[in-house]
Design a protein around this motif. Sequence first.
Motif, short mmCIF file in Angstrom:
data_model
loop_
_atom_site.label_atom_id
_atom_site.label_comp_id
_atom_site.label_asym_id
_atom_site.label_seq_id
_atom_site.Cartn_x
_atom_site.Cartn_y
_atom_site.Cartn_z
N ILE A 1 0.87 -1.17 0.00
CA ILE A 1 0.00 0.00 0.00
C ILE A 1 0.91 1.22 0.00
CG2 ILE A 1 -1.77 1.29 1.25
CD1 ILE A 1 -2.56 -1.36 2.62
N ARG A 2 0.65 2.15 -0.92
CA ARG A 2 1.42 3.40 -0.98
C ARG A 2 0.55 4.53 -0.48
NH1 ARG A 2 5.75 4.16 -4.33
NH2 ARG A 2 4.79 6.03 -5.21
N LEU A 3 1.04 5.22 0.55
CA LEU A 3 0.31 6.34 1.13
C LEU A 3 1.04 7.64 0.81
CD1 LEU A 3 -0.30 4.90 4.73
CD2 LEU A 3 -1.84 4.77 2.75
N THR A 4 0.31 8.62 0.28
CA THR A 4 0.86 9.96 0.10
C THR A 4 0.49 10.75 1.35
OG1 THR A 4 0.53 9.81 -2.27
CG2 THR A 4 0.89 12.02 -1.37
N VAL A 5 1.50 11.30 2.03
CA VAL A 5 1.27 11.90 3.35
C VAL A 5 1.91 13.30 3.46
CG1 VAL A 5 1.13 9.65 4.49
CG2 VAL A 5 3.32 10.82 4.35
#
Length: 188
Positions: free
Chosen positions: A93-97
């Motif tokens: 899972i890739r999260l942009t934060v």
Amino acid sequence: MSLMKLPRQASEAISKANGGNMLTQFSKVAAVAVSVILCCAGVRAEANCHEVAGGITTNFVDSSDTLGSATGDLAGGLGVHVFNQEQGSGGTIRLTVQHHWVTVTGETVSLDQATVTLFPTPVPGLYAGSYLDGVNLSRSGTGRFAGASGKIYAWGAVDLSKGEVVLRYSGNVCYADRHPDNSKSSES
């Protein structure tokens, strides 16, 4: 030997004895001066760069925000807002934060948006997390972080079933100016 060539030969002999013509001498002096300037500028720039490291613990307070604390060189409070979530290959899972970080002395550490990659583990809901490309300082912090640059990497565990995050961070911060509060050396 003519009298016209004698002065030129004498000039060449004197020039060779003195290490070449004036243009060659000037070139050598200029090369040394440029080398010294570049060397000293590099040392000065590096003198303002320091390694940082510590730990982070945060909890999800809703589906897209965390609040927690940091220990170590950047000790203080922080929160993370999740802007985007996308499935990657292999169950990642890739999260942009976006991080919001304030040190215990009240200075803001301003960071660019970043991507954290969550790698699945055999335990449901438990992921290994890593900022594979690091997180860049954005130069718009406050106090000693005003104009600061650098990059911080972090890795750790994210338990989505419990809403808990535990990370280790390390990297470099390059301060824009010498600050009285910035006496920490990378050797300490």
